[in-house]
Design a protein around this motif. Structure first.
Motif, short mmCIF file in Angstrom:
data_model
loop_
_atom_site.label_atom_id
_atom_site.label_comp_id
_atom_site.label_asym_id
_atom_site.label_seq_id
_atom_site.Cartn_x
_atom_site.Cartn_y
_atom_site.Cartn_z
N CYS A 165 0.83 -1.21 0.00
CA CYS A 165 0.00 0.00 0.00
C CYS A 165 0.87 1.26 0.00
O CYS A 165 0.59 2.22 -0.74
CB CYS A 165 -0.94 0.00 1.20
SG CYS A 165 -2.27 -1.22 1.10
N SER A 167 -5.45 2.50 2.68
CA SER A 167 -6.23 1.29 2.97
C SER A 167 -7.03 1.42 4.25
O SER A 167 -6.60 2.04 5.23
CB SER A 167 -5.29 0.09 3.10
OG SER A 167 -6.01 -1.08 3.48
N PHE A 175 -9.43 -1.84 0.17
CA PHE A 175 -9.44 -0.50 -0.41
C PHE A 175 -10.15 -0.53 -1.75
O PHE A 175 -10.31 -1.59 -2.37
CB PHE A 175 -8.02 0.07 -0.57
CG PHE A 175 -7.12 -0.72 -1.48
CD1 PHE A 175 -7.15 -0.54 -2.87
CD2 PHE A 175 -6.22 -1.63 -0.96
CE1 PHE A 175 -6.30 -1.25 -3.70
CE2 PHE A 175 -5.36 -2.35 -1.80
CZ PHE A 175 -5.41 -2.16 -3.17
#
Length: 256
Positions: free
Chosen positions: A234, A241, A254
């Motif tokens: 991420c 997220s 997400f």
């Protein structure tokens, strides 16, 4: 069954399946040379996930704008039948995950194509299929054979026959299954990762799955607290997220 018997049974299972030799090699490396990477960054990610964690229903509201989560009531009979089938199953596999999150991810995206890694009894498969059925969609699933348990015939055991016509199950490791899946369908509305828990296995699969997820699609990964692969992925891709705490574990989700 003791541990040595299980290991030997698994090894013989691999040796009888030449198509699984690449995965056997990867498992040997994972459990020897790369073993130290299995829990890489675990403490860092546990702290990160704990600081962000919300409930499953909060995540559904935050990400999908859905407040009335009536999944359990709408499909009560089907879920009860599935629970009964799990009880009757002669081998033990992973139980239900964040089913509402998976179902409403499919509802939010109006999914017609979803892909998942990891099936076991088929709880997550069931959640996806109940939504996909409304649009005559397709679920593509990757799941390794249960070589040490004689459990192949029980993979997806709880999924009703009425849903299997929109389900394609690929019985290989992810590195073999996913290319086969992507050759059949290249863009997905929802992806759900719940297979190889190693750091390296996750990094490879996350990249592949993200590449094939459409803009506006939903990405879900179970057990992200095992190591920092999800957090690192991420951060590398500038993804904000949401983290769901579910039954003592963390799930990452997400919208792309």
């Amino acid at each position: 069954m003791n541990e040595i018997t299980r290991i030997l049974k698994t090894l013989f299972g691999y040796l009888k399946r030449p198509d699984l030799y690449p995965e056997l090699g990867r498992k040997i490396l994972k459990n020897t040379i790369n073993r130290k990477n299995a829990f890489k960054g675990k403490e860092k990610t546990y702290s990160w996930a704990s600081s962000k964690a919300v409930s499953q229903h909060e995540a559904i509201s935050l990400l999908f704008g859905i407040e009335n989560t009536s999944f359990r009531d709408d499909f009560k009979a089907i879920l009860n039948d599935a629970a009964q089938k799990e009880q009757e199953c002669p081998i033990k596999m992973g139980g239900p995950g964040a089913l509402e999150l998976i179902y409403y991810a499919c509802e939010f995206t109006k999914a017609t194509n979803a892909v998942e890694t990891g099936v076991a009894y088929g709880w997550s498969s069931l959640a996806s299929l109940l939504s996909l059925k409304k649009r005559n969609g397709t679920l593509y699933s990757s799941d390794m054979p249960y070589l040490g348990q004689n459990g192949d015939q029980y993979v997806g055991y709880i999924v009703p026959e009425t849903l299997k016509n929109i389900w394609k199950l690929f019985r290989f490791a992810d590195k073999e299954s996913l290319p086969k899946i992507f050759s059949e369908n290249s863009v997905f509305d929802v992806v759900h990762y719940d297979s190889d828990k190693s750091y390296n296995g996750r990094v490879w699969a996350y990249h592949e799955l993200y590449h094939h997820l459409r803009s506006g699609g939903v990405f879900i990964s179970d057990d992200i607290g095992d190591n920092s692969a999800y957090q690192d992925f991420c951060e590398k891709n500038n993804i904000q997220s949401t983290v769901v705490k579910f039954e003592g574990k963390f799930v990452g989700v997400f919208v792309k």
